[in-house]
Scaffold this active site. Structure first.
Site, PDB file in Angstrom:
ATOM      1  N   ASP A 277      35.109  22.105  56.829  1.00 52.88           N
ATOM      2  CA  ASP A 277      35.701  20.874  57.344  1.00 52.88           C
ATOM      3  C   ASP A 277      34.867  20.357  58.518  1.00 52.88           C
ATOM      4  O   ASP A 277      34.469  19.182  58.572  1.00 52.88           O
ATOM      5  CB  ASP A 277      37.143  21.185  57.799  1.00 52.88           C
ATOM      6  CG  ASP A 277      37.971  19.930  57.990  1.00 52.88           C
ATOM      7  OD1 ASP A 277      37.461  18.833  57.719  1.00 52.88           O
ATOM      8  OD2 ASP A 277      39.133  20.058  58.417  1.00 52.88           O
TER       9      ASP A 277
ATOM     10  N   ASP B 185      27.740  29.110  63.839  1.00 55.30           N
ATOM     11  CA  ASP B 185      27.276  28.427  65.056  1.00 55.30           C
ATOM     12  C   ASP B 185      25.811  28.013  64.901  1.00 55.30           C
ATOM     13  O   ASP B 185      25.409  26.904  65.269  1.00 55.30           O
ATOM     14  CB  ASP B 185      27.498  29.273  66.325  1.00 55.30           C
ATOM     15  CG  ASP B 185      27.331  30.760  66.094  1.00 55.30           C
ATOM     16  OD1 ASP B 185      27.042  31.172  64.955  1.00 55.30           O
ATOM     17  OD2 ASP B 185      27.473  31.541  67.055  1.00 55.30           O
TER      18      ASP B 185
ATOM     19  N   LYS C 100      30.911  33.896  59.800  1.00 51.36           N
ATOM     20  CA  LYS C 100      30.858  34.372  61.201  1.00 51.36           C
ATOM     21  C   LYS C 100      30.995  35.898  61.129  1.00 51.36           C
ATOM     22  O   LYS C 100      31.905  36.505  61.719  1.00 51.36           O
ATOM     23  CB  LYS C 100      31.998  33.697  61.989  1.00 51.36           C
ATOM     24  CG  LYS C 100      31.999  33.950  63.474  1.00 51.36           C
ATOM     25  CD  LYS C 100      30.904  33.222  64.227  1.00 51.36           C
ATOM     26  CE  LYS C 100      30.927  33.584  65.703  1.00 51.36           C
ATOM     27  NZ  LYS C 100      29.679  33.217  66.399  1.00 51.36           N
TER      28      LYS C 100
ATOM     29  N   ASP D 115      31.901  17.045  58.653  1.00 51.56           N
ATOM     30  CA  ASP D 115      32.002  15.888  59.560  1.00 51.56           C
ATOM     31  C   ASP D 115      30.714  15.757  60.359  1.00 51.56           C
ATOM     32  O   ASP D 115      30.206  14.653  60.577  1.00 51.56           O
ATOM     33  CB  ASP D 115      33.182  16.057  60.539  1.00 51.56           C
ATOM     34  CG  ASP D 115      34.437  15.343  60.042  1.00 51.56           C
ATOM     35  OD1 ASP D 115      34.646  15.324  58.814  1.00 51.56           O
ATOM     36  OD2 ASP D 115      35.196  14.814  60.878  1.00 51.56           O
TER      37      ASP D 115
ATOM     38  N   TYR E 284      44.065  27.368  57.137  1.00 53.44           N
ATOM     39  CA  TYR E 284      45.004  26.277  56.885  1.00 53.44           C
ATOM     40  C   TYR E 284      46.251  26.745  56.136  1.00 53.44           C
ATOM     41  O   TYR E 284      47.270  26.067  56.127  1.00 53.44           O
ATOM     42  CB  TYR E 284      44.329  25.165  56.084  1.00 53.44           C
ATOM     43  CG  TYR E 284      43.212  24.441  56.829  1.00 53.44           C
ATOM     44  CD1 TYR E 284      42.669  24.981  57.986  1.00 53.44           C
ATOM     45  CD2 TYR E 284      42.723  23.233  56.388  1.00 53.44           C
ATOM     46  CE1 TYR E 284      41.658  24.346  58.672  1.00 53.44           C
ATOM     47  CE2 TYR E 284      41.699  22.578  57.074  1.00 53.44           C
ATOM     48  CZ  TYR E 284      41.167  23.150  58.219  1.00 53.44           C
ATOM     49  OH  TYR E 284      40.167  22.512  58.898  1.00 53.44           O
TER      50      TYR E 284
END
Ligand code: NAD
Length: 369
Positions: A247, A223, A191, A251, A141
């Site tokens: 993030d 994942d 990752k 959710d 970001y």
């Protein structure tokens, strides 16, 4: 106690839900003898429309002079085509960066009476109590270079996942500290099979874990983590991860609780000035329709009372009121599952009444006491 709170309502459902949270705080103040002062500041699309910038200097000053910050949400289709420096989300990113709000704590707790509101099987989510610790001021970001260009006639876009080691260390440390007061397990999500930044993250997690011998550390690829959150969410206690993974995973985790409208968050800084906000966005599709669930914001205020003001019993009163109102069957549309639902304002009213001791459940308890 006197406390000053900056309120940045933002866009979409932001004004409706922050208004509810302010009303709840006023009732808490009356009941427990505190004085909360509220100072409104512009952010996001509302700030762009009125001042030409998504984070006016005046808003930043209001925040700096306050004891804590309450934020609604920013964004909406009206500003979606703006250049990036004139997007509502840029205001929020700037605020996080300028106040160094590096640690975003997202607790995920399933309320007993909402077990059937989740699309996940009730036996899988029963007793879920996990905390996602999301890094908030680095990663994709914020990294540079960032942007779009034409290179040799080919249109390109780039975002950069950049972290300084010290940024990883402080967030991982925060996760371990939190785990010490919980079930003493940290799952570090990365990752590392593909990303260099994740390999450094894993190294940092290993090093930090040596300072916390009582806390168990496990690593999980993002994942797999996305899959495990649905397959067996109870295996998690504290989950620590970088900005974008956090993030997305939070959710996803919100669906364990039944709705995005249920998940609060606290964004902590090193300075002690912290920000509290629901994890959801501005929900333009339901703005102004009385359909927004105010609970995520109200639970964010409970986190504020506990973490910024050391008001544990006041925080518990808010959380208990939410629980009791849900137990009594009150539902906004997002968690109603075809049942009769109430509006945003009605939900706020019920929660306030429980805190004040004049609600339906409090009254019944008083009869039997
Ligand atoms: P969103 O979180 O706003 O909404 C996703 C879905 O969840 C929508 O259907 C919405 O109606 C529903 N929803 C969200 N909060 C709810 C609540 N409290 N009660 C009931 N239903 C709720 O995400 P989106 O639609 O992808 O994004 C809308 C805007 O919000 C975009 O401009 C986005 O950039 C912005 N956004 C802002 C933040 C923030 O301010 N922190 C976070 C995420 C998205």
């Amino acid at each position: 106690m006197n406390k000053s709170i900056a309120v940045l309502a933002g866009d979409g459902i932001g004004p409706e839900i922050t208004r509810g949270a302010i009303e709840v705080l006023k009732v808490v103040g009356e009941r427990y003898g505190h004085k909360f002062e509220f100072h409104q500041g512009l952010i996001g699309g509302a700030a762009i429309d009125q001042t030409g910038t998504p984070l006016p200097e005046e808003t930043l000053n209001i925040c700096k002079k306050s004891d804590a910050i309450l934020l609604g949400a920013v964004g909406g289709p009206k500003w979606d085509k703006n250049q990036s420096h004139l997007r509502p989300e840029t205001g929020l990113l700037q605020l996080r960066k300028k106040l160094e709000l590096y640690a975003n704590l997202r607790p995920v707790q399933v309320f007993k009476s909402l077990r059937d509101a989740s699309p996940i099987r009730a036996d899988l989510i029963q007793d879920v109590d996990l905390m996602i610790v999301r890094e908030l001021t680095g990663g994709l970001y914020f990294g540079t270079p960032k942007g779009r260009s034409i290179q040799n006639g080919v249109e390109t876009a780039v975002d950069t996942l950049f972290y300084e080691k010290s940024e990883m260390e402080r967030i991982v440390k925060k996760a371990f500290e939190l785990a010490q007061s919980r079930s003493k397990k940290v799952t570090s999500v990365d990752k590392a099979n593909v990303l260099e930044s994740s390999r450094m993250w894993r190294e940092v997690a290993e090093n930090v874990s040596k300072e916390f011998p009582d806390v168990k550390l496990e690593h999980m690829l993002v994942d797999n983590a996305a899959m495990q959150l649905i397959r067996d969410p109870k295996q998690f206690d504290v989950v620590v991860t970088e900005n974008m993974f956090g993030d997305i995973l939070s959710d996803e985790a919100s669906m364990l609780t039944g709705s995005l409208g249920m998940l609060p968050s606290a964004s902590l800084s090193m300075s002690g000035l912290h920000l509290y906000e629901p994890i959801h966005g501005s929900a333009p599709d339901i703005a102004g329709a009385g359909k927004a669930n105010p609970i995520a914001t109200i639970l964010s205020v409970a986190m504020m009372l506990r973490m910024s003001f050391n008001m544990d019993k006041e925080a518990e009163a808010v959380e208990r009121a939410v629980n009791d109102v849900l137990d009594a069957g009150f539902r906004t549309a997002d968690i109603a599952d075809g049942e009769k639902c109430i509006t945003t304002n009605e939900m706020i009213h019920e929660i306030k009444a429980e805190i004040a001791g004049t609600g339906m459940i409090s009254s019944i308890m008083a009869i039997y006491a």
